[in-house]
Design an enzyme around this catalytic site. Structure first.
Site, PDB file in Angstrom:
ATOM      1  CE  LYS A  32      -0.708   0.095   5.041  1.00  0.00           C
ATOM      2  NZ  LYS A  32       0.060   1.313   5.310  1.00  0.00           N
ATOM      3  CB  THR A  33       3.953   2.330   1.778  1.00  0.00           C
ATOM      4  OG1 THR A  33       3.385   2.032   3.057  1.00  0.00           O
ATOM      5  CG2 THR A  33       4.764   3.607   1.896  1.00  0.00           C
ATOM      6  CG  ASP A 214      -1.142   4.516   5.020  1.00  0.00           C
ATOM      7  OD1 ASP A 214      -1.821   3.564   4.580  1.00  0.00           O
ATOM      8  OD2 ASP A 214       0.003   4.374   5.482  1.00  0.00           O
ATOM      9  CD  GLU A 215      -2.261   1.423   8.394  1.00  0.00           C
ATOM     10  OE1 GLU A 215      -3.328   0.792   8.396  1.00  0.00           O
ATOM     11  OE2 GLU A 215      -1.138   0.880   8.354  1.00  0.00           O
ATOM     12  CD  GLN A 245      -3.893  -5.206   8.100  1.00  0.00           C
ATOM     13  OE1 GLN A 245      -2.911  -5.084   8.822  1.00  0.00           O
ATOM     14  NE2 GLN A 245      -3.826  -5.036   6.782  1.00  0.00           N
ATOM     15  NE  ARG A 621       0.908  -7.960  11.006  1.00  0.00           N
ATOM     16  CZ  ARG A 621       0.681  -7.119  10.003  1.00  0.00           C
ATOM     17  NH1 ARG A 621       1.551  -6.166   9.736  1.00  0.00           N
ATOM     18  NH2 ARG A 621      -0.398  -7.236   9.246  1.00  0.00           N
TER      19      ARG A 621
END
Length: 686
Positions: A32-33, A214-215, A245, A621
């Site tokens: 995503k970044t 973002d997020e 998430q 993770r």
């Protein structure tokens, strides 16, 4: 395992869509970044000026990473004007420029959590820190929902909430008088400004012509309204997030914001990023299976090109100590069998993740016994303790008399007969004449705003600060600095302040010991000792206390960074979000722990869904291997109770996985576990 050299079709679609509002559903590890930074480059190609593009995220670390990636992609010159920041940093910028529109001077103070707690205790007339913290929590949640004191009181369900709402009213009056804001105000006040001031709204909508968030799943109600106010009817924005998430409901984040987007912006374009560049097939199938039990806002399913990899392991453990032994044994077995994992395996390749901070202790003990280096992530730093912050505020004030937050903390810690009413009057006077609180102390016309008795106390404090600054400017070397620092603590009565503020004498003694450790720490640096990647290096030149205080922020940064980064990470699941490791051990996966359920708490469907999302975050993770451990019996208070495996283990449907465990690896793991058990039973050295 890393992000791709080129963008995949879904990423390309997200980058190139500039026709209106866009929601990018970015699954864990889906790059995503990379999408956000490439979209910034695309916006520049499309003719947007850099200063008209805002990219907003939730942590300074994430903002810095995004800034660096943008710099690498578009070059330093184009990247410099980009508004890449956290929500709170953007709020600070807006209020510094236009705060007068909501009654703030440009040099308003930003209060930290301990400053807020002190004001709440005074506003509520209590010495009970726990009560003040409950008020603090309630007020923060109300602010994050966009409620003021009157609205909060109208909605209060019981007397405790009604009292909290009344305290909120008094608290807000004090903040206004002090020309101060708390962290929640950094979002709420800019929103208030945009909603009520058409001129400000036009200015900021023109300044930030395209907004990326973002997020997005972590936004609260006020942050969502701020986004809407910034983008206006043009609605040129991209929200990047993952409904799977969303794990911060307890601090005000609401998944409802994702539901509202297509309602508030009917032309919303939704693009799902499902290709994962982090994990193997077995890990992703376990994650997909768990999260499938939650109702879906938007459909997506993670997949990767890395092959199946190792099956996810379930470790059944007798109790917490056995669980820690097995975790250590697994780490040692993977390290000892590094050839299977492409070569050398570092300590930093491992993470042990758990639901609650208290679970870390037994793993720390087991790692220490096995001489394995580790760090605890998400725990409280020494320099985050209230008593250390108190002393740092004093030192900051000596270095910079115009530091208003430091002034407020120092003048009230310990209390010295200067009440909040006097400070409110001082704050109004300082705001009127656009000077700092300390500078206002000695103004000839202060008598017009503050009583003669209060002025006497303020002058006494000001003279003491000036005297202390002079002494600390001329006191150098560890042998002179330590007595001078201890004399300072005696003069302000800090030890007595700690004991008066704690009902528990043992806790007060522990806090005082922290203070003495801090004094030693500063004195050593006056003697020329500095932190150098965790080790002490001696310099020949002595420093004065004030010289050390002048570099306090650098010193704290060095101390918190520590030395060796090649360590096993112990972390809560919440603190692990956004991170990844080749090898993850997810521990304590039992009913009551994960999903977590307190003694008198009800497990509502909403809470269970958030706990399931937390499990999903933990699973995703892991890059190469994942082990999940469960307890046959676990401690509850001072007793042992039967341990029930978490429902999430069954939901992973691991029996559907193909492939069998390599018997050679199983034998090595068993040998490593037996060795770890033997080490655990051996007496500790020293």
């Amino acid at each position: 395992m890393s992000t791709p050299a080129t963008l995949n079709p879904a990423q390309l679609e997200a980058v190139h869509y500039l026709q209106g509002p866009c929601l990018v559903l970015a699954g864990a590890g889906s790059g995503k970044t990379r999408v956000i930074t490439h979209k910034i480059a695309r916006l520049l190609q499309a003719g947007y000026e850099p200063q008209h593009i805002a990219a907003i995220t939730f942590t300074n670390k994430a903002a810095e990473e995004m800034r660096e990636r943008a710099r690498d992609l578009v070059g330093p010159r184009a990247a410099k004007p980009l508004a890449i920041s956290t929500f709170h940093s953007l709020g600070v910028r807006m209020l510094r420029e236009d705060g007068e529109r909501v009654g703030l001077k440009s040099q308003f103070s930003i209060l930290d959590s301990d400053d807020v707690l002190s004001i709440l205790r005074d506003a509520g007339g209590t010495t009970d820190a726990a009560q003040a913290r409950r008020w603090q929590w309630a007020i923060s949640l109300w602010k994050n929902q966009g409620l003021d004191a009157d609205q909060a009181e109208a909605q209060a369900e019981d007397d405790e909430r009604r009292i909290a709402a009344r305290v909120m009213r008094l608290y807000q009056e004090r903040l206004a008088a002090y020309q101060a804001v708390d962290f929640d105000d950094l979002i709420g006040l800019p929103l208030k400004m945009l909603e009520r001031d058409p001129e400000a709204r036009t200015k900021w909508q023109g300044t930030l012509r395209y907004v990326l968030v973002d997020e997005y799943q972590d936004t609260n109600a006020v942050q969502y309204e701020l986004l809407k106010a910034l983008v206006g009817e043009r609605a040129m924005f991209t929200a990047v997030g993952d409904d799977d998430q969303s794990i911060y409901g307890w601090r005000g984040a609401t998944i409802e914001n994702l539901k509202r987007l297509p309602q508030d912006f009917p032309q919303l374009k939704v693009i799902a990023l499902e290709q994962n560049y982090r994990s193997t097939g077995h890990i992703l199938r376990a994650a997909n299976n768990v999260i499938a039990a939650n109702p879906k806002l938007f459909q997506k399913k993670l997949w990767s090109e890395f092959g199946d990899g190792e099956p996810v392991r379930v470790l059944e453990c007798d109790n917490e100590e056995h669980e820690a032994e097995r975790a250590v044994a697994r780490i040692q077995a993977i390290r000892g069998n590094a050839g299977m994992y492409g070569g050398q395996v570092e300590w930093s390749d491992f993470a042990i993740l758990y639901r609650a901070n208290h679970q870390a202790r037994v793993f720390e003990q087991a790692l220490r016994k096995a001489n394995i280096p580790y760090k605890v992530s998400g725990g409280q730093s020494f320099f985050d303790r209230a008593e250390i912050k108190d002393l740092c505020a004093w030192l900051r004030l000596l270095v910079n008399n115009d530091d208003d937050p430091a002034f407020l903390r120092a003048v009230t810690t310990p209390k010295r007969g200067i009440g909040h009413q006097t400070l409110a009057q001082l704050g109004e006077f300082a705001s009127k004449w656009k000077v700092s609180l300390f500078e206002a102390l000695f103004a000839d016309s202060l008598a017009s705003a503050v009583s003669a008795r209060a002025i006497g106390s303020l002058h006494e404090f000001g003279r003491y600060v000036n005297d202390l600054e002079y002494r600390f400017r001329h006191t150098a070397g560890a042998e002179d600095a330590k007595p001078a620092l201890l004399e300072w603590l005696k003069e302000i009565g800090y030890e007595q302040h700690l004991y008066d503020g704690e009902d528990n004498e043992k806790l007060a003694a522990s806090r005082w010991q922290n203070v003495l450790d801090f004094i030693d720490w500063v004195a050593r640096r006056c003697g020329g000792e500095i932190d150098n990647e965790g080790g002490l290096t001696t310099e020949t030149e002595k420093k004065t206390i004030l010289e050390v205080a002048q570099t306090i922020s650098v010193i704290l940064s060095l101390a918190e960074r520590g030395g060796d980064t090649n360590v096993v990470t112990l972390s809560t699941l919440h603190a692990s979000k956004g991170l990844e490791w080749p090898h993850v051990i997810l521990v304590g996966v039992n009913e009551g722990l994960l999903p977590f359920k307190g003694e008198d708490e009800e497990m509502t469907p909403q809470r269970l869904e958030e706990e399931r999302r937390l499990m999903y975050v933990g699973i995703t993770r892991a890059r190469r291997t994942l082990a999940v451990s469960t307890l046959r019996r676990r401690k509850k208070g001072r007793e042992f109770v039967q341990g029930l495996p978490s429902r999430f283990i069954a939901e992973m449907r691991l029996h559907e996985a193909s492939g069998k465990e390599d018997p050679r690896e199983k034998l090595k793991a068993l040998r490593a576990e037996l060795a770890a058990r033997a080490a655990a039973k051996a007496p500790a050295e020293g």
